[in-house]
Design an enzyme around this catalytic site. Sequence first.
Site: not given
Ligand code: BDP
Length: 719
Positions: A310, A384, A412
């Site tokens: 990401e 996730d 979340e």
């Molecule tokens: C996702 C979240 C994000 C996190 C990412 C992570 O939306 O904000 O940075 O996981 O775990 O679920 O790195």
Amino acid sequence: MKTSLLITTLIISFFINRTNLYSEDGYRLWLRYDKVTNKSLLKSYTTQIKYLLVDNNSPTLSAVKEELQNGLTGLLGKNIPVISATKNRTVIASNYKKSKILKELSLSPEISNIPDDGYLIQTLKHKGNDIIVITSNSDVGVMYGTFEFLRLLQTQKPITNLKIISYPKIKLRILNHWDNLNRTVERGYAGFSIWDWHKLPDYIDTRYKDYARANASIGINGTVLTNVNANAWVLTHDYLLKVAALANVFRTYGIKVYLTARFSAPIEIGNLKTADPLNEDVRQWWKEKVKEIYSLIPDFGGFLVKANSEGQPGPQNYGRSHADGANMLAEALEPYGGVVMWRAFVYDNNIPEDRAKQAYNEFKPLDGKFKKNVLIQVKNGPIDFQPREPFHPLFGAMPNTPLMMEFQITQEYLGQGTHLVYLATLFKECLESDTYCKGKGSTVAKVIDGSLDNHSISGIAGVSNIGTDRNWTGHLFGQANWYAFGRLAWNHELTSEEVAEEWIRQTFSNDNEVVSKIKTIMLKSREDCVNYMTPLGLHHIMGWNHHYGPAPWIKDKHRDDWTSVYYHRADSNGIGFDRTEKGSNAVSQYYPEVAEIFSSLEKCPDEYLLWFHHLPWNYKMKSGNTLWEELCYHYYKGVEGVKETINIWKSLESKIDKDEFEHVKMLLNIQLKEAIWWRNACVLYFQTFSKMPIPNELEKPDKSLEYYMNLNFPYAPGI
Ligand code: BDP
């Protein structure tokens, strides 16, 4: 005569109603220590506990003394004097290795073999005296035993003939704070970060100590202070002084601090041109940095790293592997006993492969290539933190590497700050899943506690739901998830029900009706949520970016793997992600016994059906319904579940503190509104493909799909 009677009555009724005058704000968490309500138990406790003796001195044992004094004073409603020589009915809390007093007692011989963090609580007779001993081979173990002892009283358990031995199954039990240096919290729904960076290191907020107490009370022994989307600035000297100030508070409670290491820090704060892990200057920079950290924080825990995921920088920017990156940091930490927790949460939209498969593809070949002080931190499921996912196929696939579990405590994807969803059932579902990596019974729990492969380190992390809100977690029931994470990290064999019951008794009341009704609510809450959000294996159909609310229509974004249509694949033919051999073949990443279950339409549990299969709308389900009908029934059932919860909660009004009652009631009403929103939006959207009617007996959505698709939340929290 009459007036004195009136005054007496008034005084008595004042004391009887005292609890109603006091309003509870949730700050005390599960450590309330209110006076024991059961009269006969109270009497038995007060006869057994007359004095307190905490021998030997250390900051941790002083904290033990303070906790026992406060706890017992509250619970027993009277002061318990601290003495220095044993008398009849003394509670002795002491480190077995250091204690002279304990050596004279006939303690259970098992004490010598209890691992350091573990403890023994035992009632004994000594020279005609009845005593209760809380002991361990370490100071922090005495503290864990102390909290267990106080928990017995808080949950109103008998304390005669005690012989409790307990020790943690997992070594590193860690909270991950996704807290930024500007005090915003990524995916935080309980206010701002509790770390007041600007005022540190000089200003020590009382919350820091209460945070540490709460964590120690459930066995958490580490905290990563900063966001995985990391900021190198926390590694500058001034910030390390702030980190050290927090570490000084936490040390007393057995909690180590860890930081997230931004891979490009050598460039950003070190003036280097590269962060290549094989470059000598880079390696040296990290060694110097780590040396500096340990000079300020001698018991620093280590680094958590999100790399090449990401948008985060990582070793692959330089053509190096995750092992190269992790090992460089591990080498720097090794002389001091620090660890690297390297995350397996990696996926790339430029790789034309099912996102669910990418972490496995990346990491499995690296098994055995990491240094001894590296743990690979794996999310519970392959996508996730969705309301329901099958377990991550990496569990069991890397026998030569200690794998850490990463759960998300902050909700979340499960209603964020406003839904009551008890997560122990989700945690347990994953921990109890059988990977079959070493034959039947090779559960995920046994992979991560290190017992299957005899690892000397093991770990579990929970992404924190804590913030500056007075009650810490925003939703009062969010506290239960923090609590459950800690308790299961200590002992993953506890049931969700046992943990819920402990929490309810300590938080609300020991009244049987309260306990059983709230337990009912908690235990079904996660399934209700799955039903109104993502039933039958659906996943990742939430709002764009803020992830708030339903948005199965998300498509055409700059990354396919951040859209909803990528995951549900609904079309006029059907719905679901084909991950069988005919599709992405993600099933092949599981051991054959598991792969066979997930691949087979007969054997695949309904819960995971659309995770692994793309099926026609008129597919006949085990229930006899068509897939479309079944989907509708699940969405509607979820909403009914929340209505039922509201009714149960309302029936407890007279037995719950007024403020807490209202707080939860209002949030449940929001949850109901949002459950209906999820249901309607999803059913209407999927109906555009199925072209089938919502079963007759179900009420029809009162708004159009267009209405839902036009909702906008530019200020949703957590980003
Ligand atoms: C996702 C979240 C994000 C996190 C990412 C992570 O939306 O904000 O940075 O996981 O775990 O679920 O790195």
